[in-house]
Design a protein around this motif. Structure first.
Motif, PDB file in Angstrom:
ATOM      1  N   ILE A   1       0.837  -1.204   0.000  1.00 25.23           N
ATOM      2  CA  ILE A   1       0.000   0.000   0.000  1.00 25.23           C
ATOM      3  C   ILE A   1       0.870   1.251   0.000  1.00 25.23           C
ATOM      4  CG2 ILE A   1      -1.626   1.362   1.384  1.00 25.23           C
ATOM      5  CD1 ILE A   1      -2.861  -1.320   2.284  1.00 25.23           C
ATOM      6  N   THR A   2       1.889   1.259   0.849  1.00 22.20           N
ATOM      7  CA  THR A   2       2.777   2.418   0.935  1.00 22.20           C
ATOM      8  C   THR A   2       3.520   2.647  -0.376  1.00 22.20           C
ATOM      9  OG1 THR A   2       3.086   2.094   3.322  1.00 22.20           O
ATOM     10  CG2 THR A   2       4.709   3.447   2.187  1.00 22.20           C
ATOM     11  N   VAL A   3       4.048   1.584  -0.959  1.00 22.79           N
ATOM     12  CA  VAL A   3       4.760   1.702  -2.239  1.00 22.79           C
ATOM     13  C   VAL A   3       3.803   2.192  -3.331  1.00 22.79           C
ATOM     14  CG1 VAL A   3       5.901   0.387  -4.070  1.00 22.79           C
ATOM     15  CG2 VAL A   3       6.505  -0.015  -1.674  1.00 22.79           C
ATOM     16  N   ALA A   4       2.586   1.643  -3.339  1.00 18.68           N
ATOM     17  CA  ALA A   4       1.590   2.057  -4.343  1.00 18.68           C
ATOM     18  C   ALA A   4       1.225   3.524  -4.174  1.00 18.68           C
ATOM     19  CB  ALA A   4       0.355   1.182  -4.230  1.00 18.68           C
TER      20      ALA A   4
ATOM     21  N   ARG B   1      -3.061   4.067   7.851  1.00 20.39           N
ATOM     22  CA  ARG B   1      -1.711   4.368   8.340  1.00 20.39           C
ATOM     23  C   ARG B   1      -0.668   4.124   7.252  1.00 20.39           C
ATOM     24  NH1 ARG B   1      -3.342   2.226  13.405  1.00 20.39           N
ATOM     25  NH2 ARG B   1      -2.535   0.160  12.886  1.00 20.39           N
ATOM     26  N   ALA B   2      -0.871   3.056   6.464  1.00 18.44           N
ATOM     27  CA  ALA B   2       0.074   2.756   5.382  1.00 18.44           C
ATOM     28  C   ALA B   2       0.039   3.848   4.314  1.00 18.44           C
ATOM     29  CB  ALA B   2      -0.254   1.404   4.765  1.00 18.44           C
ATOM     30  N   ILE B   3      -1.153   4.369   4.028  1.00 18.85           N
ATOM     31  CA  ILE B   3      -1.274   5.464   3.052  1.00 18.85           C
ATOM     32  C   ILE B   3      -0.652   6.738   3.606  1.00 18.85           C
ATOM     33  CG2 ILE B   3      -2.905   6.952   1.821  1.00 18.85           C
ATOM     34  CD1 ILE B   3      -4.823   4.565   1.710  1.00 18.85           C
ATOM     35  N   ASP B   4      -0.932   7.025   4.879  1.00 16.11           N
ATOM     36  CA  ASP B   4      -0.388   8.234   5.504  1.00 16.11           C
ATOM     37  C   ASP B   4       1.134   8.194   5.554  1.00 16.11           C
ATOM     38  OD1 ASP B   4      -2.968   9.088   5.884  1.00 16.11           O
ATOM     39  OD2 ASP B   4      -3.080   8.478   7.994  1.00 16.11           O
ATOM     40  N   LYS B   5       1.685   6.997   5.726  1.00 16.15           N
ATOM     41  CA  LYS B   5       3.141   6.831   5.769  1.00 16.15           C
ATOM     42  C   LYS B   5       3.769   7.280   4.458  1.00 16.15           C
ATOM     43  CE  LYS B   5       6.581   3.347   7.082  1.00 16.15           C
ATOM     44  NZ  LYS B   5       6.777   1.919   7.470  1.00 16.15           N
TER      45      LYS B   5
END
Length: 247
Positions: free
Chosen positions: A32-35, A68-72
């Motif tokens: 998710i974070t990489v995307a 949280r993964a998106i916010d990161k």
């Protein structure tokens, strides 16, 4: 993989996956974070992020974890990960494709090669097996989504390419570029899917016997246990009878 065989494999490993839920959520968060870093941090504006979020939801990942993964990514936190793909062979001549996200390619390639060699397989060169696969969209629904005719009708209306149904569930295949549109249409008619992702679909399947299947599933489990490995795809087919023996 044949539809019934893949669902049997999923069921066979579900208990182990439940025990490793925390590790699974960590891998989903990484994707998710990489995307989100690769484009807009809004799933509606970023197809790859939308796919990652949908897959996380299919794995019952809490909404707070997803956010949280998106916010990161929005905060530019965390390591920069590189997408890598490895190819290799398992027992019985089975072809395997291993997808990973890593911040250290030397570590990852060493780990993957070691896992292959210690679990009855061997890693091949880039391109050694991928020519026997097609990159496609994949959607999975449980049997509770409806009977074969009902789901088939929904898939046809949504624009899906193929469906394989069994008592364990439904596997739906689409063109890679149509995955998001088809998944959205199916969600309206069938509800939320168990899995929505890009996959490697083999052109030819290899039937494995009981001994080969036991070693192969051990190899796949070992690969999936590696922190950097995101997914493992193969061209194997295992009969229900053998899966029951191994279960």
């Amino acid at each position: 993989m044949a539809g019934h065989s893949k669902f049997a494999n999923i069921k066979h490993r579900k208990g182990a996956q439940d025990k490793k839920r925390s590790a699974m959520f960590s891998k989903l968060s990484r994707e998710i974070t990489v995307a989100a870093k690769s484009g807009m941090p809004d799933p509606d504006m970023n197809p790859r992020l939308r796919l990652a979020v949908n897959n996380a939801k299919g794995q019952s990942m809490p909404k707070d974890n997803i956010q949280r993964a998106i916010d990161k990514a929005s905060a530019s936190e965390g390591d920069d990960y590189k997408e890598v793909r490895y190819e290799g062979f398992g027992p019985g001549g089975v072809s395997l494709i291993v997808e990973a996200l890593t911040d250290n390619t030397n570590r990852t390639v060493t780990n993957v090669r070691t896992i292959f060699s210690r679990n009855g397989g061997n890693m091949g060169e880039s391109g050694s097996v991928s020519h026997g696969f097609e990159r496609v969209g994949y959607i999975a629904y449980p049997a509770s989504a409806g009977d074969e005719d009902t789901v088939m009708e929904a898939v046809m209306e949504a624009g899906g390419d193929d469906i394989q149904s069994s008592e364990d569930g439904h596997e739906i295949w689409t063109a890679m570029e149509d995955l998001h549109e088809v998944a959205g249409a199916l969600e309206k008619s069938l509800g939320e899917a168990e899995s929505v992702k890009l996959a490697w679909k083999p052109s030819v399947e290899v039937e494995v016997d009981a001994a080969q299947a036991e070693t192969l599933l051990g190899l796949i489990d070992a690969l999936e246990d590696d922190d950097d490995v995101q997914a493992v795809h193969g061209n194997y087919s295992v009969s229900d009878e053998i899966m029951e023996q191994l279960g």
